[in-house]
Design a protein around this motif. Structure first.
Motif, PDB file in Angstrom:
ATOM      1  N   ARG A 188       6.603  -0.470  -2.403  1.00  0.00           N
ATOM      2  CA  ARG A 188       6.162  -1.474  -3.380  1.00  0.00           C
ATOM      3  C   ARG A 188       7.153  -1.543  -4.549  1.00  0.00           C
ATOM      4  O   ARG A 188       7.514  -2.625  -5.011  1.00  0.00           O
ATOM      5  N   ALA A 189       7.591  -0.359  -5.007  1.00  0.00           N
ATOM      6  CA  ALA A 189       8.550  -0.334  -6.123  1.00  0.00           C
ATOM      7  C   ALA A 189       9.872  -0.959  -5.694  1.00  0.00           C
ATOM      8  O   ALA A 189      10.507  -1.713  -6.450  1.00  0.00           O
ATOM      9  N   THR A 249       0.815  -1.219   0.000  1.00  0.00           N
ATOM     10  CA  THR A 249       0.000   0.000   0.000  1.00  0.00           C
ATOM     11  C   THR A 249       0.848   1.269   0.000  1.00  0.00           C
ATOM     12  O   THR A 249       0.316   2.373   0.120  1.00  0.00           O
ATOM     13  N   ASP A 250       2.159   1.133  -0.123  1.00  0.00           N
ATOM     14  CA  ASP A 250       3.041   2.301  -0.167  1.00  0.00           C
ATOM     15  C   ASP A 250       3.801   2.262  -1.499  1.00  0.00           C
ATOM     16  O   ASP A 250       4.523   1.301  -1.786  1.00  0.00           O
ATOM     17  N   THR A 251       3.639   3.308  -2.304  1.00  0.00           N
ATOM     18  CA  THR A 251       4.184   3.285  -3.667  1.00  0.00           C
ATOM     19  C   THR A 251       5.690   3.038  -3.668  1.00  0.00           C
ATOM     20  O   THR A 251       6.189   2.228  -4.462  1.00  0.00           O
ATOM     21  N   THR A 252       6.411   3.723  -2.765  1.00  0.00           N
ATOM     22  CA  THR A 252       7.875   3.607  -2.779  1.00  0.00           C
ATOM     23  C   THR A 252       8.316   2.219  -2.326  1.00  0.00           C
ATOM     24  O   THR A 252       9.169   1.578  -2.961  1.00  0.00           O
TER      25      THR A 252
END
Ligand code: LMR
Length: 407
Positions: A316-317, A311-314
């Motif tokens: 997750r990437a 749920t966290d873009t950074t």
């Protein structure tokens, strides 16, 4: 009769129990650990290893754990279903974030103690649906499928899957066997990275299976434990997503052990897709009651990590980049192994065609034993190897030893 310490021994309960052989995968791990040879090579249990032979905590997992340590406010109970956030995040990962089924009211999600917890609770649920349920598993399949599903009382049948001759899926034989299934039977499919063979279905084959399941009224049950370790997160879920669009009912057991490296945190998910919202409500109540009756509720820590990452873009990437690196490493090990075997005059090119962590070496149990005893190379008796256990350093020794036993 009384023992010296006053314990009555006439009616003791445990004396009739016979010792069982060790689990083939966990027993091999123990044998490896007990082997004093420094040169030993572990190609047994399915855990990812880096170039140094370590199974590290993933960077995004460490960062998520730090965040949880600072921000987690309670350790109170989470309930049999686990957290909604984890369930939603996992549904997005498996079915695609914009899949309309996620908000359809037809999907029930349970956070489970690993993929094993998901498989076992799915089996318990299926027993509640039909006390005579039969589940078809691939031949071969992961060594713990039959204990997990059969242990809940499901009848087990096998369908042909792997051809030793072609080192690929024997699709005609698979379809012929599944034609013999009865309406209401369940078909267990490996979502990707087939364990133990590494031979996966292509998308046309998934489509043909979907047609057969619908025509014959069979229930698909997809075990997906290696998403992201074959051909990427979306490609690895393509067969599962195709089924989810086309069949009325579906069961999914997913594991976060390998793709998040959370093995010992026991983190997984069970999803039931029901034909209607009403059936989903009834199914959910039965499933959560069964969970309450087995282990009450799942452990939290691993699932909280997964939810934090997804749920966290950074984060997750960061996680996806590391997972991609792991997958690339496995692919490159497959190529390097094939090249080294080629140097030794042996054609193992099929290894480069297969997906995920496992492949068969195609040697006999006696040859497997010789490799273990004389060369310190550990693989399952079936000759399944964990490709991630190979390295640039050990590939020449493995190739040389294989050449010796195959001579
Ligand atoms: C394996 O197949 O080696 C892994 O899934 C580990 C296990 O529990 O069997």
């Amino acid at each position: 009769m009384f023992t010296r310490r006053g314990v009555h021994t006439d009616n003791i309960m445990f004396e009739h129990l016979k010792a069982l052989p060790q689990d083939p995968i966990l027993g091999l791990l123990q044998l490896f650990r007990n082997d004093p040879r420094a040169s030993k090579i572990d190609l047994g249990v399915g855990v990812y290893k880096d170039a140094q032979g370590h199974t590290p905590v993933m960077n995004a997992v460490k960062l998520a754990e730090q965040r949880l340590l600072e921000q987690e406010k309670t350790k109170s109970y989470i309930g049999p279903a686990g957290t909604e956030g984890f369930g939603r995040a996992m549904a997005g990962l498996l079915l695609g974030d914009d899949c309309p089924l996620i908000d359809s009211g037809r999907l029930t999600i349970a956070q489970t103690p690993g993929g094993c917890g998901a498989l076992r609770m799915a089996a318990e649920f299926l027993k509640l649906c039909n006390t005579d349920a039969t589940v078809w598993v691939s031949n071969p399949t992961w060594g713990n499928h039959i204990p997990l599903l059969g242990g809940a009382g499901l009848n087990i049948k096998q369908y042909s899957y792997y051809s030793k001759a072609t080192h690929g899926v024997d699709f005609d034989a698979m379809m012929t066997d599944l034609q013999g299934a009865q309406a209401g039977d369940i078909v267990l499919l490996h979502g990707c990275c087939h364990n133990p063979s590494g031979a996966d279905l292509n998308i046309e084959q998934w489509q043909a299976i979907s047609n057969l399941l619908v025509d014959k009224g069979l229930l698909p049950f997809v075990d997906i434990a290696y998403q992201g370790l074959g051909r990427g997160l979306d490609n690895d879920a393509a067969g599962l997503r195709l089924l989810a669009e086309q069949v009325p009912e579906l069961i999914i057991a997913a594991s976060c052990s390998k793709n998040f490296g959370l093995y010992r945190e026991r983190t997984g998910a069970l999803m039931l897709l029901s034909a209607t919202e009403e059936q989903a409500r009834a199914g959910a109540s039965q499933l959560f009651s069964a969970i309450r009756g087995h282990y009450s509720m799942p452990p939290s820590h691993g699932a909280a990590i997964v939810e934090t990452i997804l749920t966290d873009t950074t984060l997750r990437a960061n996680w996806q980049a590391e997972l991609d690196q792991m997958t690339q490493r496995i692919l490159s090990l497959r190529d390097q192994f094939v090249a080294e075997m080629d140097n030794q005059g042996m054609d193992f090119s099929f290894i480069a065609e297969q997906q995920g962590m496992f492949s068969f070496m195609g040697i006999s149990p006696e040859q497997v034993l010789t490799l273990r005893e004389q060369h310190g190379i550990y693989m399952l008796d079936s000759s399944r190897v964990n490709i991630a256990g190979l390295s640039i350093e050990n590939i020449p020794a493995v190739a040389q030893a294989l050449k010796t036993v195959l001579r």
